[in-house]
Design a protein around this motif. Structure first.
Motif, PDB file in Angstrom:
ATOM      1  N   GLU A   5     -11.346   4.580  -0.176  1.00 18.74           N
ATOM      2  CA  GLU A   5     -11.927   3.116  -1.028  1.00 18.74           C
ATOM      3  C   GLU A   5     -11.777   1.223  -0.809  1.00 18.74           C
ATOM      4  O   GLU A   5     -12.397   0.103  -0.740  1.00 18.74           O
ATOM      5  CB  GLU A   5     -11.090   3.279  -2.702  1.00 18.74           C
ATOM      6  N   LYS A   6     -10.174   1.483  -1.078  1.00 23.91           N
ATOM      7  CA  LYS A   6      -9.633  -0.038   0.021  1.00 23.91           C
ATOM      8  C   LYS A   6     -10.173  -0.169   1.137  1.00 23.91           C
ATOM      9  O   LYS A   6      -9.989  -1.135   1.346  1.00 23.91           O
ATOM     10  CB  LYS A   6      -8.245   0.399  -0.506  1.00 23.91           C
ATOM     11  N   MET A   7     -10.275   0.741   2.081  1.00 24.71           N
ATOM     12  CA  MET A   7     -10.764   0.194   3.364  1.00 24.71           C
ATOM     13  C   MET A   7     -12.095  -0.123   3.386  1.00 24.71           C
ATOM     14  O   MET A   7     -12.288  -1.530   3.789  1.00 24.71           O
ATOM     15  CB  MET A   7     -10.958   2.140   4.134  1.00 24.71           C
ATOM     16  N   THR A   8     -12.837   0.656   2.493  1.00 25.83           N
ATOM     17  CA  THR A   8     -14.105   0.237   2.486  1.00 25.83           C
ATOM     18  C   THR A   8     -14.530  -1.628   1.686  1.00 25.83           C
ATOM     19  O   THR A   8     -15.038  -1.519   1.878  1.00 25.83           O
ATOM     20  CB  THR A   8     -14.929   1.365   1.685  1.00 25.83           C
ATOM     21  N   ASN A   9     -14.062  -1.542   0.399  1.00 28.83           N
ATOM     22  CA  ASN A   9     -14.075  -2.991   0.234  1.00 28.83           C
ATOM     23  C   ASN A   9     -13.267  -3.664   0.633  1.00 28.83           C
ATOM     24  O   ASN A   9     -13.878  -5.345   0.645  1.00 28.83           O
ATOM     25  CB  ASN A   9     -13.239  -3.163  -1.473  1.00 28.83           C
ATOM     26  N   PHE A  10     -11.770  -3.258   1.553  1.00 28.64           N
ATOM     27  CA  PHE A  10     -11.912  -5.002   2.392  1.00 28.64           C
ATOM     28  C   PHE A  10     -13.080  -4.854   3.537  1.00 28.64           C
ATOM     29  O   PHE A  10     -13.493  -5.916   4.057  1.00 28.64           O
ATOM     30  CB  PHE A  10     -10.607  -4.432   3.245  1.00 28.64           C
ATOM     31  N   ILE A  11     -13.834  -3.924   4.501  1.00 36.33           N
ATOM     32  CA  ILE A  11     -14.675  -4.144   4.688  1.00 36.33           C
ATOM     33  C   ILE A  11     -16.078  -5.068   4.596  1.00 36.33           C
ATOM     34  O   ILE A  11     -16.142  -5.945   5.102  1.00 36.33           O
ATOM     35  CB  ILE A  11     -14.932  -2.646   6.010  1.00 36.33           C
TER      36      ILE A  11
ATOM     37  N   ASP B 103      -5.447  12.304  -3.443  1.00 33.15           N
ATOM     38  CA  ASP B 103      -6.168  10.652  -4.555  1.00 33.15           C
ATOM     39  C   ASP B 103      -5.905   9.828  -3.507  1.00 33.15           C
ATOM     40  O   ASP B 103      -6.536   8.895  -3.372  1.00 33.15           O
ATOM     41  CB  ASP B 103      -5.067  11.291  -5.277  1.00 33.15           C
ATOM     42  N   ALA B 104      -4.644   9.918  -2.193  1.00 29.60           N
ATOM     43  CA  ALA B 104      -4.416   9.276  -1.814  1.00 29.60           C
ATOM     44  C   ALA B 104      -4.959   8.322  -0.856  1.00 29.60           C
ATOM     45  O   ALA B 104      -5.498   8.080  -0.492  1.00 29.60           O
ATOM     46  CB  ALA B 104      -2.779   9.347  -0.895  1.00 29.60           C
ATOM     47  N   SER B 105      -6.321   9.689  -0.100  1.00 27.92           N
ATOM     48  CA  SER B 105      -6.236   9.568   0.857  1.00 27.92           C
ATOM     49  C   SER B 105      -8.087   9.036   0.071  1.00 27.92           C
ATOM     50  O   SER B 105      -8.581   8.307   0.694  1.00 27.92           O
ATOM     51  CB  SER B 105      -7.269  10.741   1.503  1.00 27.92           C
ATOM     52  N   GLU B 106      -8.335   9.164  -0.872  1.00 24.77           N
ATOM     53  CA  GLU B 106      -9.460   9.415  -1.650  1.00 24.77           C
ATOM     54  C   GLU B 106      -9.541   7.020  -2.128  1.00 24.77           C
ATOM     55  O   GLU B 106     -10.536   6.262  -1.848  1.00 24.77           O
ATOM     56  CB  GLU B 106     -10.070   8.843  -3.069  1.00 24.77           C
ATOM     57  N   ARG B 107      -7.937   6.804  -2.511  1.00 27.67           N
ATOM     58  CA  ARG B 107      -7.935   5.177  -2.631  1.00 27.67           C
ATOM     59  C   ARG B 107      -7.855   4.368  -1.314  1.00 27.67           C
ATOM     60  O   ARG B 107      -7.811   3.330  -1.451  1.00 27.67           O
ATOM     61  CB  ARG B 107      -6.200   5.146  -4.142  1.00 27.67           C
TER      62      ARG B 107
ATOM     63  N   ILE C  95       0.843  -0.516  -0.068  1.00 26.19           N
ATOM     64  CA  ILE C  95       0.560  -0.007   0.490  1.00 26.19           C
ATOM     65  C   ILE C  95       1.168   0.800  -0.125  1.00 26.19           C
ATOM     66  O   ILE C  95       0.655   2.212  -1.019  1.00 26.19           O
ATOM     67  CB  ILE C  95      -0.430  -0.289   0.575  1.00 26.19           C
ATOM     68  N   TRP C  96       1.769   1.323   0.775  1.00 19.26           N
ATOM     69  CA  TRP C  96       2.732   2.553   0.846  1.00 19.26           C
ATOM     70  C   TRP C  96       3.333   2.870  -0.115  1.00 19.26           C
ATOM     71  O   TRP C  96       3.707   3.753  -1.037  1.00 19.26           O
ATOM     72  CB  TRP C  96       3.813   2.174   1.917  1.00 19.26           C
ATOM     73  N   LEU C  97       3.842   1.229  -1.301  1.00 12.09           N
ATOM     74  CA  LEU C  97       4.460   0.993  -2.364  1.00 12.09           C
ATOM     75  C   LEU C  97       3.038   2.068  -3.334  1.00 12.09           C
ATOM     76  O   LEU C  97       4.042   2.699  -4.960  1.00 12.09           O
ATOM     77  CB  LEU C  97       5.261  -0.072  -2.753  1.00 12.09           C
ATOM     78  N   GLU C  98       2.455   1.726  -3.435  1.00 11.55           N
ATOM     79  CA  GLU C  98       1.614   2.208  -4.543  1.00 11.55           C
ATOM     80  C   GLU C  98       1.072   3.900  -3.897  1.00 11.55           C
ATOM     81  O   GLU C  98       1.064   3.980  -5.179  1.00 11.55           O
ATOM     82  CB  GLU C  98       0.257   1.246  -3.743  1.00 11.55           C
ATOM     83  N   LEU C  99       1.188   4.013  -2.992  1.00 14.51           N
ATOM     84  CA  LEU C  99       0.511   5.661  -2.854  1.00 14.51           C
ATOM     85  C   LEU C  99       1.905   6.785  -1.683  1.00 14.51           C
ATOM     86  O   LEU C  99       1.204   7.876  -2.475  1.00 14.51           O
ATOM     87  CB  LEU C  99      -0.577   5.536  -1.729  1.00 14.51           C
ATOM     88  N   ARG C 100       2.732   6.324  -1.898  1.00 17.32           N
ATOM     89  CA  ARG C 100       3.593   7.072  -1.292  1.00 17.32           C
ATOM     90  C   ARG C 100       4.236   8.077  -2.480  1.00 17.32           C
ATOM     91  O   ARG C 100       4.042   9.324  -1.844  1.00 17.32           O
ATOM     92  CB  ARG C 100       5.304   6.414  -1.442  1.00 17.32           C
ATOM     93  N   ASP C 101       4.001   7.955  -3.402  1.00 13.78           N
ATOM     94  CA  ASP C 101       3.956   9.502  -5.083  1.00 13.78           C
ATOM     95  C   ASP C 101       2.910  10.507  -5.041  1.00 13.78           C
ATOM     96  O   ASP C 101       2.713  10.944  -6.036  1.00 13.78           O
ATOM     97  CB  ASP C 101       4.605   8.383  -5.523  1.00 13.78           C
ATOM     98  N   ALA C 102       1.358   9.574  -4.316  1.00 13.52           N
ATOM     99  CA  ALA C 102       0.523   9.885  -5.026  1.00 13.52           C
ATOM    100  C   ALA C 102       0.780  11.856  -4.356  1.00 13.52           C
ATOM    101  O   ALA C 102       0.295  11.756  -2.900  1.00 13.52           O
ATOM    102  CB  ALA C 102      -0.402   8.899  -4.674  1.00 13.52           C
ATOM    103  N   HIS C 103      -0.513  12.064  -4.517  1.00 11.57           N
ATOM    104  CA  HIS C 103      -1.012  13.374  -3.632  1.00 11.57           C
ATOM    105  C   HIS C 103      -2.058  12.731  -3.266  1.00 11.57           C
ATOM    106  O   HIS C 103      -2.490  12.346  -2.905  1.00 11.57           O
ATOM    107  CB  HIS C 103      -1.356  14.229  -4.750  1.00 11.57           C
TER     108      HIS C 103
END
Length: 360
Positions: free
Chosen positions: A334-340, A327-331, A316-324
């Motif tokens: 979304e990931k947390m919602t899908n996981f739950i 954008d990172a907050s939205e993603r 997750i860190w690898l995917e989002l660390r360079d994102a604004h």
């Protein structure tokens, strides 16, 4: 500083990340090379100084070190228990203080360890080698004396730092002109940049931003203006030595090294970074890449501390660390919602956590 993944021929042509190359050198080129068939000692002690501990910790985990036969990691400057039946691996900077400490450990009738394998993090001068040779009791106890040329900090898969938090002050401050700190900072930076290239087996064309020449005699060139020039010259001197002494080191230029100072882009330091990585380091009380936070305990009545390492092993860190950050907050949401929605245990935990927050 950063660089792209290297595809070095010295590593069998395998494409490896920068941190992997550093890790392999430390584990295999250094630690594994001390495994001697006729050695009476299976396990070894690893002794490091303040700088080499950081070098090692950025690239290797304790489990990696243990797997290579190291049972104990010690600080060179702390009092240590004698282990005369065990061999020791010294990974230290080539300073007089460190060499004197090493000689004190291994000289006399009762050395701390049976045999010592000594690896210097950067080039060692002749005076220190002579100092070691003078002690006749130590020489038979040395299993290896080698220059690792690895004295940088691999902060992630593609980046490294030379660990100079005060470089701006020491190189460009009001009292920088002609000071000892100015020269020491430049020399240490040059050594560490050169060891990066030694590890990658790269021999670069060194290009730098030269000081602007002026026909106006009142406009004198200062040492501040010469930082890129002096750093480039120092790096080149070390690379020339590597070219002549390191086996399989390229004899012709293989890449480009560009050295500039902050004056080439004066606006960058005052522009705030809005990436997820930058915001984490700016707003969270982090220790390096480690973040400590409090979560509800299993009973729900108290909280407990948990540590999280924001590093390359976290997808997750690898995917989002360079994102604004937006954008990172939205993603993340979304990931947390899908996981739950897909995990019943997470649904229960999320529900109980919500109740705990309401009650508190």
């Amino acid at each position: 500083m950063s660089m792209s993944d290297s595809d070095s021929s010295s590593h069998g042509g395998d494409q490896k990340t920068f941190r992997q190359i550093s890790r392999d050198r430390l584990l295999y080129e250094m630690l594994r090379s001390t495994k001697v068939k006729d050695s009476k000692s299976t396990w070894k002690v690893l002794i490091m100084d303040k700088i080499t501990v950081k070098v090692m910790s950025y690239s290797c985990k304790m489990a990696d070190i243990t797997e290579e036969g190291v049972s104990l990691v010690e600080d060179l400057y702390k009092r240590r228990q004698p282990l005369p039946s065990m061999d020791a691996i010294y990974f230290i900077q080539p300073t007089k203080e460190n060499v004197v400490r090493f000689l004190a450990d291994m000289s006399g009738r009762s050395p701390l360890y049976r045999k010592a394998f000594v690896f210097f993090s950067s080039p060692v001068n002749k005076e220190l080698v002579t100092l070691i040779k003078k002690d006749a009791s130590v020489l038979p106890r040395i299993g290896a004396l080698s220059e690792m040329n690895l004295e940088y900090f691999a902060i992630d898969s593609q980046g490294f730092v030379t660990d100079h938090e005060k470089a701006l002050e020491e190189l460009f401050g009001e009292n920088a002109e002609g000071s000892h700190k100015y020269n020491a900072c430049l020399n240490t930076m040059a050594i560490r940049v050169a060891t990066v290239l030694a590890s990658l087996r790269e021999f670069p064309n060194v290009r730098y931003r030269a000081a602007k020449s002026s026909l106006d005699v009142s406009m004198l060139t200062t040492l501040r203006d010469l930082v890129p020039t002096k750093l480039a010259a120092a790096v080149w001197n070390y690379l020339a030595k590597y070219k002549a002494t390191i086996p399989d080191f390229p004899q012709r230029e293989t890449c480009e090294l560009l050295i500039v100072d902050r004056s080439i882009d004066q606006i960058a330091p005052i522009i705030h970074e809005w990436t997820y990585d930058a915001m984490c380091h700016d707003l969270l009380n982090m220790d390096g890449n480690k973040y400590t936070h409090e979560v509800p305990s299993k009973t729900g009545s108290t909280t407990e501390k948990k540590e999280v390492l924001l590093e390359d092993h976290d997808p997750i860190w690898l995917e989002l660390r360079d994102a604004h950050i937006a954008d990172a907050s939205e993603r993340l949401h979304e990931k947390m919602t899908n996981f739950i929605t897909k995990n019943k245990a997470a649904q229960i935990h999320h529900s109980s956590r919500g109740n705990w927050l309401l009650n508190s």
